[in-house]
Design a protein around this motif. Structure first.
Motif, mmCIF file in Angstrom:
data_model
loop_
_atom_site.group_PDB
_atom_site.id
_atom_site.type_symbol
_atom_site.label_atom_id
_atom_site.label_comp_id
_atom_site.label_asym_id
_atom_site.label_seq_id
_atom_site.Cartn_x
_atom_site.Cartn_y
_atom_site.Cartn_z
ATOM 1 N N VAL A 146 0.829 -1.212 0.000
ATOM 2 C CA VAL A 146 0.000 0.000 0.000
ATOM 3 C C VAL A 146 0.870 1.272 0.000
ATOM 4 O O VAL A 146 0.406 2.364 0.318
ATOM 5 C CB VAL A 146 -1.007 0.022 1.182
ATOM 6 C CG1 VAL A 146 -1.953 -1.161 1.102
ATOM 7 C CG2 VAL A 146 -0.299 0.034 2.535
ATOM 8 N N HIS A 147 2.142 1.094 -0.366
ATOM 9 C CA HIS A 147 3.082 2.206 -0.509
ATOM 10 C C HIS A 147 3.296 2.970 0.792
ATOM 11 O O HIS A 147 3.367 4.197 0.790
ATOM 12 C CB HIS A 147 2.623 3.155 -1.633
ATOM 13 C CG HIS A 147 2.384 2.437 -2.939
ATOM 14 N ND1 HIS A 147 3.344 1.667 -3.547
ATOM 15 C CD2 HIS A 147 1.287 2.348 -3.714
ATOM 16 C CE1 HIS A 147 2.843 1.130 -4.657
ATOM 17 N NE2 HIS A 147 1.586 1.533 -4.782
ATOM 18 N N LEU A 148 3.383 2.225 1.882
ATOM 19 C CA LEU A 148 3.698 2.839 3.176
ATOM 20 C C LEU A 148 4.761 2.006 3.897
ATOM 21 O O LEU A 148 4.534 1.526 5.006
ATOM 22 C CB LEU A 148 2.439 2.920 4.057
ATOM 23 C CG LEU A 148 1.359 3.917 3.685
ATOM 24 C CD1 LEU A 148 0.137 3.741 4.588
ATOM 25 C CD2 LEU A 148 1.864 5.350 3.774
ATOM 26 N N SER A 196 -5.085 8.484 -5.339
ATOM 27 C CA SER A 196 -4.081 7.454 -5.058
ATOM 28 C C SER A 196 -4.735 6.194 -4.488
ATOM 29 O O SER A 196 -4.267 5.080 -4.744
ATOM 30 C CB SER A 196 -2.937 8.004 -4.202
ATOM 31 O OG SER A 196 -3.244 7.943 -2.849
ATOM 32 N N ILE A 197 -5.846 6.359 -3.757
ATOM 33 C CA ILE A 197 -6.584 5.170 -3.286
ATOM 34 C C ILE A 197 -7.182 4.422 -4.482
ATOM 35 O O ILE A 197 -7.128 3.186 -4.557
ATOM 36 C CB ILE A 197 -7.694 5.580 -2.286
ATOM 37 C CG1 ILE A 197 -7.092 5.954 -0.936
ATOM 38 C CG2 ILE A 197 -8.720 4.458 -2.108
ATOM 39 C CD1 ILE A 197 -6.621 4.793 -0.075
ATOM 40 N N ASN A 198 -7.727 5.159 -5.439
ATOM 41 C CA ASN A 198 -8.284 4.513 -6.639
ATOM 42 C C ASN A 198 -7.217 3.682 -7.360
ATOM 43 O O ASN A 198 -7.463 2.541 -7.757
ATOM 44 C CB ASN A 198 -8.833 5.552 -7.614
ATOM 45 C CG ASN A 198 -10.049 6.270 -7.060
ATOM 46 O OD1 ASN A 198 -10.689 5.782 -6.143
ATOM 47 N ND2 ASN A 198 -10.352 7.426 -7.624
ATOM 48 N N GLN A 199 -6.029 4.290 -7.507
ATOM 49 C CA GLN A 199 -4.922 3.590 -8.176
ATOM 50 C C GLN A 199 -4.582 2.300 -7.434
ATOM 51 O O GLN A 199 -4.357 1.254 -8.042
ATOM 52 C CB GLN A 199 -3.663 4.474 -8.223
ATOM 53 C CG GLN A 199 -3.760 5.676 -9.125
ATOM 54 C CD GLN A 199 -3.912 5.300 -10.591
ATOM 55 O OE1 GLN A 199 -3.660 4.151 -10.972
ATOM 56 N NE2 GLN A 199 -4.368 6.232 -11.419
ATOM 57 N N LEU A 200 -4.574 2.418 -6.126
ATOM 58 C CA LEU A 200 -4.211 1.275 -5.288
ATOM 59 C C LEU A 200 -5.243 0.146 -5.416
ATOM 60 O O LEU A 200 -4.880 -1.031 -5.516
ATOM 61 C CB LEU A 200 -4.122 1.768 -3.848
ATOM 62 C CG LEU A 200 -3.400 0.912 -2.845
ATOM 63 C CD1 LEU A 200 -2.003 0.578 -3.317
ATOM 64 C CD2 LEU A 200 -3.330 1.658 -1.512
ATOM 65 N N ILE A 201 -6.515 0.508 -5.428
ATOM 66 C CA ILE A 201 -7.574 -0.504 -5.562
ATOM 67 C C ILE A 201 -7.417 -1.230 -6.907
ATOM 68 O O ILE A 201 -7.493 -2.465 -6.965
ATOM 69 C CB ILE A 201 -8.973 0.152 -5.463
ATOM 70 C CG1 ILE A 201 -9.200 0.684 -4.046
ATOM 71 C CG2 ILE A 201 -10.079 -0.832 -5.853
ATOM 72 C CD1 ILE A 201 -10.457 1.527 -3.885
ATOM 73 N N ALA A 202 -7.157 -0.454 -7.953
ATOM 74 C CA ALA A 202 -7.003 -1.047 -9.288
ATOM 75 C C ALA A 202 -5.762 -1.941 -9.328
ATOM 76 O O ALA A 202 -5.789 -3.058 -9.863
ATOM 77 C CB ALA A 202 -6.909 0.053 -10.338
#
Ligand SMILES: Nc1ncnc2c1ncn2[C@@H]1O[C@H](COP(=O)(O)OP(=O)(O)O)[C@@H](O)[C@H]1O
Ligand SMILES: [Mg+2]
Length: 263
Positions: A146-148, A196-202
């Motif tokens: 999740v890029h953290l 960025s959440i949308n990108q992550l879900i995809a």
């Protein structure tokens, strides 16, 4: 002339070759008092698909997600997940089924007095026999996803809304869920975080091949994540279309819902 028949409520499997849907609602009714929320809802979600559910506020989108994990029971009708009626199976089986499902609650639902790593590790500590080193490795891997990376020791209160949401997502993914339910993942986020959440879900759907159901009212989210979009109104699906057809649809409810022009 062909006779018009209503689709039959059935639990039969599709013809061989076709995969059975992961989620299957058949004639689901749910009321609270005299308020009818779901009014004979039929819905199939095939494996690997990202389905977006849109609909006015208070229309039963969250109620629908709760039915998938057996947190709510229908008054009438069936909810099947991986071919099992979630309301007929034994408690133990339901617990096992829930382990295969990630649920991202609206606020991320982190525990404020636990640090990030311990929040993400929680489902493993509760449900697995992994030792601390194995847990640590899994948690760090999900935080990277999740890029953290490297924020194990931070406390939820120190994080931005977008970061909290991503930590919630890492926790939803920690038991290697095969199905993820996202309830308004963009709520309360500024446009950049929301993007960025949308990108992550995809990304998660693509790289892990996870089946996803996303409740949102944002067209930007539909554009990035959806394979298919349904519009829930008055307890039933009034629109059910592949993403591009949905976005271009002249259906008055779609247009008023997206609040704009197709072009
Ligand atoms: N546990 C409950 N008890 C009574 N009413 C509820 C309960 N959960 C949801 N509702 C009602 O059902 C309706 C649909 O709720 P919900 O699914 O949360 O809407 P939304 O589409 O905005 O997610 C709302 O009117 C809500 O007040
Ligand atoms: Mg809701």
């Amino acid at each position: 002339m062909e006779e018009t028949t209503k689709p039959q409520a059935t639990t039969e499997r599709p013809a061989s070759g076709e995969a059975a849907p992961i989620i299957r609602f058949r004639g689901v009714h749910k009321s609270f008092g005299d308020k009818v929320i779901l009014d004979g809802l039929d819905l199939d979600v095939p494996e690997g698909q990202t389905l977006v559910i849109m609909g006015p506020s208070g229309t039963g989108k969250s109620v629908t997600l709760r039915h998938v994990i057996g947190l709510m029971q229908p008054d009438q009708g069936q909810v099947e997940v991986w071919g099992k009626d979630v309301n007929q199976i034994a408690r133990k089986e339901l617990v096992a089924l829930r382990k295969r499902i990630g649920y991202l609650f609206q606020d991320g639902a982190l525990i404020n007095w636990l640090n990030v790593g311990d929040n993400v590790a929680l489902p493993l500590r509760e449900n697995s026999k992994l030792d601390e080193a194995e847990i640590r490795e899994k948690v760090e891997h999900k935080l990277e996803l999740v890029h953290l990376p490297g924020i194990w020791d931070r406390m939820p209160g120190e994080l931005s809304g977008g970061m909290r949401k991503r930590v919630g997502l890492a926790r939803a993914l920690i038991t290697d869920a095969e199905l993820i339910l996202y309830d308004e993942p963009n709520a309360g986020l500024d446009p950049e975080m929301s993007g960025s959440i949308n990108q992550l879900i995809a990304e998660i759907a693509d790289t892990l091949g996870i089946t996803s159901v996303v409740v949102t009212h944002l067209q930007s989210c539909v554009r990035v994540v959806a394979d298919r979009v349904v519009l829930l109104e008055k307890g039933r699906l009034v629109v059910d279309l592949p993403r591009d057809e949905f976005l271009a649809s002249k259906h008055p409810r779609v247009r008023s819902f997206l609040g704009d022009d197709p072009d």
